[in-house]
Design an enzyme around this catalytic site. Structure first.
Site, PDB file in Angstrom:
ATOM      1  N   HIS A  86      -0.555  16.405 -26.017  1.00 20.75           N
ATOM      2  CA  HIS A  86      -0.616  14.992 -25.654  1.00 20.75           C
ATOM      3  C   HIS A  86      -1.855  14.266 -26.185  1.00 20.75           C
ATOM      4  O   HIS A  86      -1.805  13.048 -26.381  1.00 20.75           O
ATOM      5  CB  HIS A  86      -0.540  14.840 -24.134  1.00 20.75           C
ATOM      6  CG  HIS A  86       0.836  15.069 -23.571  1.00 20.75           C
ATOM      7  ND1 HIS A  86       1.487  16.267 -23.705  1.00 20.75           N
ATOM      8  CD2 HIS A  86       1.677  14.253 -22.886  1.00 20.75           C
ATOM      9  CE1 HIS A  86       2.687  16.175 -23.115  1.00 20.75           C
ATOM     10  NE2 HIS A  86       2.819  14.972 -22.618  1.00 20.75           N
ATOM     11  N   ARG A 123      -3.338  21.855 -13.911  1.00 17.03           N
ATOM     12  CA  ARG A 123      -2.335  20.869 -14.350  1.00 17.03           C
ATOM     13  C   ARG A 123      -2.645  20.304 -15.731  1.00 17.03           C
ATOM     14  O   ARG A 123      -1.757  19.765 -16.404  1.00 17.03           O
ATOM     15  CB  ARG A 123      -2.219  19.741 -13.318  1.00 17.03           C
ATOM     16  CG  ARG A 123      -1.055  18.788 -13.612  1.00 17.03           C
ATOM     17  CD  ARG A 123      -0.718  17.887 -12.451  1.00 17.03           C
ATOM     18  NE  ARG A 123       0.339  16.954 -12.811  1.00 17.03           N
ATOM     19  CZ  ARG A 123       0.956  16.140 -11.964  1.00 17.03           C
ATOM     20  NH1 ARG A 123       0.633  16.168 -10.681  1.00 17.03           N
ATOM     21  NH2 ARG A 123       1.894  15.327 -12.367  1.00 17.03           N
ATOM     22  N   GLU A 145      -4.503  17.127 -11.113  1.00 12.99           N
ATOM     23  CA  GLU A 145      -5.028  17.452 -12.433  1.00 12.99           C
ATOM     24  C   GLU A 145      -6.535  17.695 -12.438  1.00 12.99           C
ATOM     25  O   GLU A 145      -7.278  17.177 -13.273  1.00 12.99           O
ATOM     26  CB  GLU A 145      -4.670  16.339 -13.435  1.00 12.99           C
ATOM     27  CG  GLU A 145      -4.618  16.822 -14.867  1.00 12.99           C
ATOM     28  CD  GLU A 145      -4.050  15.780 -15.819  1.00 12.99           C
ATOM     29  OE1 GLU A 145      -4.760  15.420 -16.746  1.00 12.99           O
ATOM     30  OE2 GLU A 145      -2.901  15.346 -15.610  1.00 12.99           O
ATOM     31  N   LYS A 171       3.022  11.455 -11.026  1.00  9.05           N
ATOM     32  CA  LYS A 171       2.226  10.564 -11.874  1.00  9.05           C
ATOM     33  C   LYS A 171       3.020   9.289 -12.145  1.00  9.05           C
ATOM     34  O   LYS A 171       4.136   9.349 -12.667  1.00  9.05           O
ATOM     35  CB  LYS A 171       1.891  11.251 -13.203  1.00  9.05           C
ATOM     36  CG  LYS A 171       0.740  12.226 -13.153  1.00  9.05           C
ATOM     37  CD  LYS A 171       0.417  12.683 -14.572  1.00  9.05           C
ATOM     38  CE  LYS A 171      -0.790  13.576 -14.619  1.00  9.05           C
ATOM     39  NZ  LYS A 171      -1.114  13.987 -16.009  1.00  9.05           N
ATOM     40  N   HIS A 200       8.230   9.450 -27.255  1.00 13.87           N
ATOM     41  CA  HIS A 200       7.134  10.210 -26.667  1.00 13.87           C
ATOM     42  C   HIS A 200       7.210  11.697 -27.027  1.00 13.87           C
ATOM     43  O   HIS A 200       6.225  12.299 -27.467  1.00 13.87           O
ATOM     44  CB  HIS A 200       7.148  10.047 -25.143  1.00 13.87           C
ATOM     45  CG  HIS A 200       6.166  10.923 -24.437  1.00 13.87           C
ATOM     46  ND1 HIS A 200       4.806  10.691 -24.450  1.00 13.87           N
ATOM     47  CD2 HIS A 200       6.342  12.052 -23.701  1.00 13.87           C
ATOM     48  CE1 HIS A 200       4.193  11.633 -23.758  1.00 13.87           C
ATOM     49  NE2 HIS A 200       5.096  12.460 -23.283  1.00 13.87           N
ATOM     50  N   ASN A 234      -0.661  18.902 -20.462  1.00 16.14           N
ATOM     51  CA  ASN A 234      -1.013  17.930 -21.493  1.00 16.14           C
ATOM     52  C   ASN A 234      -1.016  18.538 -22.897  1.00 16.14           C
ATOM     53  O   ASN A 234      -1.467  17.894 -23.848  1.00 16.14           O
ATOM     54  CB  ASN A 234      -2.404  17.340 -21.203  1.00 16.14           C
ATOM     55  CG  ASN A 234      -2.404  16.473 -19.955  1.00 16.14           C
ATOM     56  OD1 ASN A 234      -1.473  15.718 -19.714  1.00 16.14           O
ATOM     57  ND2 ASN A 234      -3.453  16.586 -19.157  1.00 16.14           N
ATOM     58  N   GLU A 253       9.558  18.395 -24.568  1.00 19.56           N
ATOM     59  CA  GLU A 253       8.737  18.647 -23.380  1.00 19.56           C
ATOM     60  C   GLU A 253       9.151  19.963 -22.717  1.00 19.56           C
ATOM     61  O   GLU A 253       8.320  20.659 -22.134  1.00 19.56           O
ATOM     62  CB  GLU A 253       8.845  17.492 -22.389  1.00 19.56           C
ATOM     63  CG  GLU A 253       8.080  16.233 -22.789  1.00 19.56           C
ATOM     64  CD  GLU A 253       6.578  16.304 -22.482  1.00 19.56           C
ATOM     65  OE1 GLU A 253       6.090  17.372 -22.051  1.00 19.56           O
ATOM     66  OE2 GLU A 253       5.889  15.293 -22.682  1.00 19.56           O
ATOM     67  N   HIS A 269      -0.349  11.322 -27.928  1.00 22.99           N
ATOM     68  CA  HIS A 269      -0.479   9.980 -27.363  1.00 22.99           C
ATOM     69  C   HIS A 269      -1.138   9.029 -28.354  1.00 22.99           C
ATOM     70  O   HIS A 269      -0.773   7.853 -28.444  1.00 22.99           O
ATOM     71  CB  HIS A 269      -1.303  10.020 -26.077  1.00 22.99           C
ATOM     72  CG  HIS A 269      -0.492  10.231 -24.841  1.00 22.99           C
ATOM     73  ND1 HIS A 269      -1.059  10.448 -23.613  1.00 22.99           N
ATOM     74  CD2 HIS A 269       0.848  10.240 -24.632  1.00 22.99           C
ATOM     75  CE1 HIS A 269      -0.110  10.603 -22.713  1.00 22.99           C
ATOM     76  NE2 HIS A 269       1.062  10.489 -23.311  1.00 22.99           N
ATOM     77  N   ARG A 273       0.803  -1.226   0.000  1.00 23.09           N
ATOM     78  CA  ARG A 273       0.000   0.000   0.000  1.00 23.09           C
ATOM     79  C   ARG A 273       0.840   1.283   0.000  1.00 23.09           C
ATOM     80  O   ARG A 273       0.373   2.343   0.383  1.00 23.09           O
ATOM     81  CB  ARG A 273      -0.991   0.021   1.179  1.00 23.09           C
ATOM     82  CG  ARG A 273      -2.039  -1.088   1.109  1.00 23.09           C
ATOM     83  CD  ARG A 273      -3.185  -0.811   2.065  1.00 23.09           C
ATOM     84  NE  ARG A 273      -4.224  -1.821   1.914  1.00 23.09           N
ATOM     85  CZ  ARG A 273      -4.310  -2.925   2.651  1.00 23.09           C
ATOM     86  NH1 ARG A 273      -3.398  -3.179   3.582  1.00 23.09           N
ATOM     87  NH2 ARG A 273      -5.293  -3.778   2.469  1.00 23.09           N
ATOM     88  N   LYS A 322       7.029  23.070 -14.108  1.00 20.58           N
ATOM     89  CA  LYS A 322       6.305  21.867 -13.664  1.00 20.58           C
ATOM     90  C   LYS A 322       5.992  21.950 -12.170  1.00 20.58           C
ATOM     91  O   LYS A 322       4.876  21.665 -11.723  1.00 20.58           O
ATOM     92  CB  LYS A 322       7.157  20.622 -13.961  1.00 20.58           C
ATOM     93  CG  LYS A 322       6.513  19.277 -13.592  1.00 20.58           C
ATOM     94  CD  LYS A 322       5.466  18.870 -14.596  1.00 20.58           C
ATOM     95  CE  LYS A 322       4.861  17.505 -14.295  1.00 20.58           C
ATOM     96  NZ  LYS A 322       5.673  16.389 -14.792  1.00 20.58           N
TER      97      LYS A 322
END
Length: 335
Positions: A232, A225, A221, A135, A249, A229, A177, A236, A113, A211
């Site tokens: 993306h 935030r 997000e 993330k 990427h 993206n 990025e 993506h 956990r 960032k």
């Protein structure tokens, strides 16, 4: 330099310093069992440098590439942690690019956990982006980052010297990025890319500060935030449609940004930067295939999706747009 990410429930330091990797034992709590997760593309000297500072540790090495960010490797690392009798008081160190950081972080988030996690990114892409913000995820059925969590690291070490072993394509992949960060929030960062010589350390530092600022305001997000993206949504989809390993990427994000640069002059300036980066052109995509991936995008809600538009360098807007509108963008093309 050292900067600190301040969140409501936690905070953690980010060290940006040449040779920082050589003094991990003074920056991190290594007096416990440490699982060092890396991949076959990371030079052994960096891994050895970390392990030599850990009194008790083991190394798990993934095959290099996006395809390792999967259930099989996730389970294999969990099994290794169990076999090594890792406890809740122990920790994981990720040393590698975004694939390693995402996967190792997801293991840390879920093993017993949640256990401590340190991130030592070794690519430009992971240094300027994925190592900060918490993330963590794996890919499933070709969909990027579809299973994951928010799990903040206990510390991040960014050592520019580890970039010396990277090929040019990997460096430029990460710089995309950084350019993205400038386009959405830092005009001066965009100006860095217009200089005759690119100051890599300055670019990395300014990107991280962007960032950090965004994550501090919106950790999970729910609002601001989302601007991270930019590029993306379509990027993506292209990355997934071409098998996750055809294009890097950052290269796909570069392609995706073109569809949402609303100022022709700015778009041309960005294309000039892309040319210096020697980025691949947008392929002849199948609109229906891309739309299928976009419908499964985490940012979609029903028939709408949040997109990021840039009109001026350093400024952006979040728009709720229909999937039909995204199709129109794809039909129109990136240029």
């Amino acid at each position: 330099m050292k900067t600190t990410v301040q969140l409501p429930h936690t905070s953690y330091p980010i060290w940006i310093e040449k040779h920082a990797i050589e003094k991990c034992e003074s920056l991190l709590n290594l007096n416990r069992k440490i699982a060092i997760i890396t991949d076959s593309g990371v030079p052994k000297k960096w891994v050895d440098m970390i392990q030599n500072q850990c009194p008790t540790s083991f190394v798990y090495t993934l095959p290099q590439g996006e395809s390792s960010k999967c259930f099989d490797q996730y389970q294999a690392i969990l099994t290794a942690c169990i076999q090594q009798e890792m406890t809740r008081k122990d920790a994981i160190i990720a040393i590698g690019g975004g694939v390693v950081g995402d996967l190792a972080g997801f293991v840390a988030a879920t093993y017993m956990r949640g256990i401590d996690f340190y991130n030592i990114p070794t690519t430009v892409l992971s240094q300027v982006d994925s190592s900060v913000g918490g993330k963590v995820a794996i890919d499933v059925e070709g969909y990027k980052n579809i299973v994951g969590a928010f799990w903040q690291p206990k510390a991040v070490i960014i050592d520019p010297q580890v970039l010396s072993t990277l090929p040019k394509r990997q460096i430029n992949n990460g710089l995309v990025e950084a350019l993205k960060s400038g386009l959405i929030r830092d005009k001066e960062l965009v100006e860095c890319f217009k200089q005759e010589t690119w100051d890599l350390e300055k670019i990395i530092t300014r990107s991280i500060l962007v960032k950090k600022d965004v994550v501090q305001q919106d950790e999970k997000e729910n609002g601001l935030r989302q601007i991270l993206n930019f590029g993306h949504t379509i990027g993506h989809a292209i990355e997934s449609a071409y098998g996750l390993d055809t294009y890097y990427h950052g290269e796909c994000v570069a392609m995706g940004m073109l569809f949402f640069l609303d100022n022709p002059q700015l778009k041309q300036e960005v294309l000039n930067i892309y040319k210096r980066m020697e980025l691949p052109e947008v392929p002849d995509y199948d609109i229906d295939v891309l739309m299928d991936y976009i419908r499964h995008d985490k940012k979609s809600a029903g028939n709408t999706i949040s997109t990021i538009h840039v009109e001026k360098a350093g400024q952006c807007t979040i728009e709720k747009e229909s999937l039909e509108q995204i199709r129109i963008y794809l039909e129109r093309g990136p240029l």
